[in-house]
Design an enzyme around this catalytic site. Structure first.
Site, PDB file in Angstrom:
ATOM      1  N   ASP A   8    -126.573 -78.552 -29.788  1.00 51.88           N
ATOM      2  CA  ASP A   8    -126.433 -77.829 -28.519  1.00 51.88           C
ATOM      3  C   ASP A   8    -126.357 -78.847 -27.391  1.00 51.88           C
ATOM      4  OD1 ASP A   8    -126.895 -75.841 -26.253  1.00 51.88           O
ATOM      5  OD2 ASP A   8    -127.146 -74.546 -27.999  1.00 51.88           O
ATOM      6  N   TYR A  16    -112.534 -64.786 -21.278  1.00 48.99           N
ATOM      7  CA  TYR A  16    -113.463 -65.150 -22.368  1.00 48.99           C
ATOM      8  C   TYR A  16    -113.019 -64.511 -23.688  1.00 48.99           C
ATOM      9  CZ  TYR A  16    -117.265 -63.819 -25.489  1.00 48.99           C
ATOM     10  OH  TYR A  16    -117.998 -63.524 -26.605  1.00 48.99           O
ATOM     11  N   HIS A  17    -112.744 -63.190 -23.627  1.00 50.93           N
ATOM     12  CA  HIS A  17    -112.401 -62.525 -24.879  1.00 50.93           C
ATOM     13  C   HIS A  17    -111.109 -63.092 -25.474  1.00 50.93           C
ATOM     14  CE1 HIS A  17    -115.313 -59.424 -23.395  1.00 50.93           C
ATOM     15  NE2 HIS A  17    -115.638 -59.447 -24.659  1.00 50.93           N
ATOM     16  N   GLN A  29    -118.541 -59.116 -33.408  1.00 53.78           N
ATOM     17  CA  GLN A  29    -119.876 -58.570 -33.123  1.00 53.78           C
ATOM     18  C   GLN A  29    -119.866 -57.689 -31.884  1.00 53.78           C
ATOM     19  OE1 GLN A  29    -124.129 -60.397 -33.583  1.00 53.78           O
ATOM     20  NE2 GLN A  29    -123.209 -61.286 -31.779  1.00 53.78           N
ATOM     21  N   SER A  31    -110.747 -59.912 -21.096  1.00 45.37           N
ATOM     22  CA  SER A  31    -111.202 -60.940 -20.136  1.00 45.37           C
ATOM     23  C   SER A  31    -110.716 -62.284 -20.660  1.00 45.37           C
ATOM     24  CB  SER A  31    -112.734 -60.956 -20.031  1.00 45.37           C
ATOM     25  OG  SER A  31    -113.288 -61.605 -21.172  1.00 45.37           O
ATOM     26  N   THR A  70    -116.003 -61.410 -31.401  1.00 42.94           N
ATOM     27  CA  THR A  70    -116.576 -60.264 -30.691  1.00 42.94           C
ATOM     28  C   THR A  70    -115.688 -59.034 -30.858  1.00 42.94           C
ATOM     29  OG1 THR A  70    -116.695 -59.362 -28.437  1.00 42.94           O
ATOM     30  CG2 THR A  70    -115.698 -61.511 -28.643  1.00 42.94           C
ATOM     31  N   ARG A  97    -115.107 -54.630 -12.958  1.00 36.70           N
ATOM     32  CA  ARG A  97    -114.181 -55.097 -14.002  1.00 36.70           C
ATOM     33  C   ARG A  97    -112.852 -54.353 -13.924  1.00 36.70           C
ATOM     34  NH1 ARG A  97    -117.617 -56.363 -19.286  1.00 36.70           N
ATOM     35  NH2 ARG A  97    -119.450 -57.180 -18.272  1.00 36.70           N
ATOM     36  N   LYS A 124    -111.740 -65.959 -27.696  1.00 34.44           N
ATOM     37  CA  LYS A 124    -112.204 -65.586 -29.040  1.00 34.44           C
ATOM     38  C   LYS A 124    -111.010 -65.180 -29.916  1.00 34.44           C
ATOM     39  CE  LYS A 124    -116.407 -65.375 -29.301  1.00 34.44           C
ATOM     40  NZ  LYS A 124    -117.416 -66.457 -29.488  1.00 34.44           N
TER      41      LYS A 124
HETATM   42  N1  LIG Z   1    -125.083 -61.953 -27.434  1.00 38.09           N
HETATM   43  C1  LIG Z   1    -124.148 -61.014 -27.678  1.00 38.09           C
HETATM   44  O1  LIG Z   1    -124.326 -59.822 -27.360  1.00 38.09           O
HETATM   45  C2  LIG Z   1    -122.858 -61.395 -28.362  1.00 38.09           C
HETATM   46  C3  LIG Z   1    -121.958 -60.371 -28.702  1.00 38.09           C
HETATM   47  C4  LIG Z   1    -120.760 -60.708 -29.333  1.00 38.09           C
HETATM   48  C5  LIG Z   1    -120.486 -62.025 -29.622  1.00 38.09           C
HETATM   49  N2  LIG Z   1    -121.365 -63.010 -29.275  1.00 38.09           N
HETATM   50  C6  LIG Z   1    -121.021 -64.399 -29.596  1.00 38.09           C
HETATM   51  O2  LIG Z   1    -122.106 -65.003 -30.268  1.00 38.09           O
HETATM   52  C7  LIG Z   1    -122.199 -66.374 -29.903  1.00 38.09           C
HETATM   53  C8  LIG Z   1    -123.600 -66.692 -29.414  1.00 38.09           C
HETATM   54  O3  LIG Z   1    -123.912 -65.820 -28.333  1.00 38.09           O
HETATM   55  P1  LIG Z   1    -125.259 -65.975 -27.519  1.00 38.09           P
HETATM   56  O4  LIG Z   1    -125.496 -64.672 -26.852  1.00 38.09           O
HETATM   57  O5  LIG Z   1    -126.318 -66.557 -28.390  1.00 38.09           O
HETATM   58  O6  LIG Z   1    -124.807 -67.037 -26.414  1.00 38.09           O
HETATM   59  P2  LIG Z   1    -125.619 -68.289 -25.831  1.00 38.09           P
HETATM   60  O7  LIG Z   1    -124.894 -68.739 -24.618  1.00 38.09           O
HETATM   61  O8  LIG Z   1    -127.057 -67.921 -25.654  1.00 38.09           O
HETATM   62  O9  LIG Z   1    -125.499 -69.373 -26.978  1.00 38.09           O
HETATM   63  C9  LIG Z   1    -124.455 -70.306 -27.067  1.00 38.09           C
HETATM   64  C10 LIG Z   1    -125.077 -71.680 -27.168  1.00 38.09           C
HETATM   65  O10 LIG Z   1    -124.021 -72.611 -27.393  1.00 38.09           O
HETATM   66  C11 LIG Z   1    -124.206 -73.730 -26.565  1.00 38.09           C
HETATM   67  N3  LIG Z   1    -122.906 -74.331 -26.292  1.00 38.09           N
HETATM   68  C12 LIG Z   1    -121.833 -73.727 -25.721  1.00 38.09           C
HETATM   69  N4  LIG Z   1    -120.815 -74.597 -25.618  1.00 38.09           N
HETATM   70  C13 LIG Z   1    -121.255 -75.766 -26.146  1.00 38.09           C
HETATM   71  C14 LIG Z   1    -120.669 -77.044 -26.302  1.00 38.09           C
HETATM   72  N5  LIG Z   1    -119.436 -77.316 -25.909  1.00 38.09           N
HETATM   73  N6  LIG Z   1    -121.409 -78.012 -26.885  1.00 38.09           N
HETATM   74  C15 LIG Z   1    -122.676 -77.779 -27.310  1.00 38.09           C
HETATM   75  N7  LIG Z   1    -123.292 -76.591 -27.154  1.00 38.09           N
HETATM   76  C16 LIG Z   1    -122.577 -75.592 -26.582  1.00 38.09           C
HETATM   77  C17 LIG Z   1    -124.891 -73.191 -25.312  1.00 38.09           C
HETATM   78  O11 LIG Z   1    -125.614 -74.190 -24.628  1.00 38.09           O
HETATM   79  C18 LIG Z   1    -125.795 -72.101 -25.888  1.00 38.09           C
HETATM   80  O12 LIG Z   1    -127.073 -72.588 -26.187  1.00 38.09           O
HETATM   81  C19 LIG Z   1    -121.112 -66.622 -28.876  1.00 38.09           C
HETATM   82  O13 LIG Z   1    -119.988 -67.175 -29.498  1.00 38.09           O
HETATM   83  C20 LIG Z   1    -120.794 -65.244 -28.368  1.00 38.09           C
HETATM   84  O14 LIG Z   1    -119.460 -65.179 -27.928  1.00 38.09           O
HETATM   85  C21 LIG Z   1    -122.545 -62.719 -28.656  1.00 38.09           C
END
Ligand SMILES: NC(=O)c1ccc[n+]([C@@H]2O[C@H](COP(=O)([O-])OP(=O)(O)OC[C@H]3O[C@@H](n4cnc5c(N)ncnc54)[C@H](O)[C@@H]3O)[C@@H](O)[C@H]2O)c1
Length: 402
Positions: A31, A181-182, A208, A179, A144, A324, A185
């Site tokens: 991370d 972001y999406h 997800q 978006s 997602t 949005r 993905k």
């Molecule tokens: N939380 C949700 O509801 C949800 C829903 C659908 C999909 N997701 C997907 O699940 C994954 C995790 O989601 P989350 O909610 O835990 O997000 P989060 O932001 O809490 O976790 C992502 C982690 O990755 C790290 N990170 C990002 N880019 C980085 C890089 N270049 N180098 C090193 N570290 C990096 C961030 O510091 C963070 O700790 C994501 O890909 C997100 O798109 C989450």
């Protein structure tokens, strides 16, 4: 099983590290502490206090009796990713390390471009590094449900069979992300699918739904995962629950008719574990839709109100103008049979889980009250919010966990 978690400091990453370690897995991960910095950029912070990484690692060692190997660095740095994977040689790589917020990616051109660079390049690096360092490992990649958008058709799991001009083929279901972001993905999904075809990589792409829940450790606060409530990083139900415990009106956007798939954090962990326990075959690109139930945003707000009222909270609902650009009234009927076929059964029902979140957050009311101004969304998807010169934070991110 040796599992490497990219994005291990995040909401899901830290929860998964704990969950898998509890089942005996050998955990490592990487991370760059970007999530901590992004939430700060939004003027907020985790309302459940989280420990800096050295303390997390200490607590992990005490709880599980072994070390978690942590690699601090940027997934956009290919050599960093390759060297970490070559060092660990994991059986599975769980890639969660991306910028996960739709609103954050919509702020302006800098945040859009940053999101694309971070997510698309990071994923390409993970793919190439796996090819070089651990080609037989299973890639579990978090996509997602938002990749599909809201088509006027039922949504299959990744692929559908089409008849066109007398010929038939099974093709990726068209993605209509809503978006920037999406869209990253979607680009990732295409890249992962191509790497499977090209190099024989075995990958699961998890579509997800929206995750909610506190995931507090019952006895060790340093093991808690983060919980955000701001407009960019607080997911819908988490924001509603935080609003309910401080007597702030719940704020669905627009008509609230938008329908999405949701799942509790515990179920997300259960599903990811099932996917890890049942990897796809060599060269297989497997798509699993991961959510427990579909609700409209208004139905969720009503559920939070009902559960809150039973707990003596005075919960009101005050819809806000939708910041949005999205369809509010639409068909939504996605499949989610794949995980059930692997054995997924919901760990809890939504009301019970909402009750737990409200109870957990009651202990953190002070933190929510301090930050309640972040509930109001000012990122407009069809207008520039900031001057183009404002840069996304990234450079000082590494200081955030020290
Ligand atoms: N939380 C949700 O509801 C949800 C829903 C659908 C999909 N997701 C997907 O699940 C994954 C995790 O989601 P989350 O909610 O835990 O997000 P989060 O932001 O809490 O976790 C992502 C982690 O990755 C790290 N990170 C990002 N880019 C980085 C890089 N270049 N180098 C090193 N570290 C990096 C961030 O510091 C963070 O700790 C994501 O890909 C997100 O798109 C989450």
């Amino acid at each position: 099983m040796k599992v490497f978690i990219a994005g291990i400091d995040g909401y899901l990453g830290w929860s998964l590290a704990r969950h898998l370690a509890g089942r005996g897995a050998d955990i490592s991960g990487a991370d760059r502490f970007l999530r901590r910095a992004w939430v700060e950029e939004m003027g907020s912070g985790s309302v459940v206090p989280i420990a800096p990484m050295p303390e997390r690692l200490d607590a992990f060692r005490s709880r599980f009796g072994r070390d978690l190997r942590f690699f601090e660095g940027d997934l956009c740095d290919y050599r960093f990713v390759r060297d970490a994977l070559a060092d660990v040689r994991p059986d599975a790589v769980v890639h969660l390390g991306e910028m996960p917020s739709a609103p954050y990616s919509m702020i302006d051109v800098d945040h859009c471009v940053f999101t694309h660079q971070n997510n698309v390049i990071g994923t390409l690096n993970v793919l190439y590094a796996m090819r070089e360092a651990c080609p037989d490992a299973h890639l579990l990649k978090l996509g997602t449900m938002g990749e599909y958008g809201t088509p006027n058709l039922d949504i299959p799991e990744g692929f559908f069979t089409v008849d066109y001009r007398g010929r038939t083929d099974t093709l990726p279901f068209p993605r209509q992300a809503g978006s920037w972001y999406h869209w990253t993905k979607v680009h990732d999904s295409n890249n992962v699918m191509f790497a499977c075809r090209l190099w024989g990589l075995a990958a699961t792409d998890i579509m997800q739904g929206v995750v909610f829940g506190t995931g507090l450790d019952p006895t060790e606060a340093r093991l808690n995962t983060r919980f955000d409530i701001d407009q960019a990083f607080g997911t819908t139900i988490n924001r509603f629950c935080a609003q309910a415990v401080i007597g702030h009106a719940l704020t669905p956007y627009g008509s609230g008719h938008q329908r999405r798939g949701f799942l509790p954090l515990a179920d997300s962990m259960a599903c990811l574990t099932l996917a890890l326990d049942h990897p796809p075959g060599e060269g297989e690109y497997r798509v699993l839709n991961q959510f427990q139930e579909v609700y409209s945003v208004t139905e969720l707000a009503e559920k939070v109100r009902a559960v809150g009222n039973r707990k003596g909270l005075d919960v009101t609902i005050q819809p806000l103008e939708n910041p949005r650009v999205e369809r509010e009234d639409h068909h939504y009927n996605p499949d989610h049979q794949g995980l059930r076929d692997l054995g997924y059964e919901p760990t809890t029902d939504v009301e019970t889980e909402l009750g737990r979140v409200l109870d957990d957050l009651t202990d953190h009311r002070g933190e929510i009250l301090k930050r309640q101004s972040v509930f109001v969304p000012d990122i407009r998807w069809n207008a520039a919010r900031r001057p183009v010169s404002a840069q996304p934070v990234a450079d000082d991110a590494m200081d955030k966990s020290r």
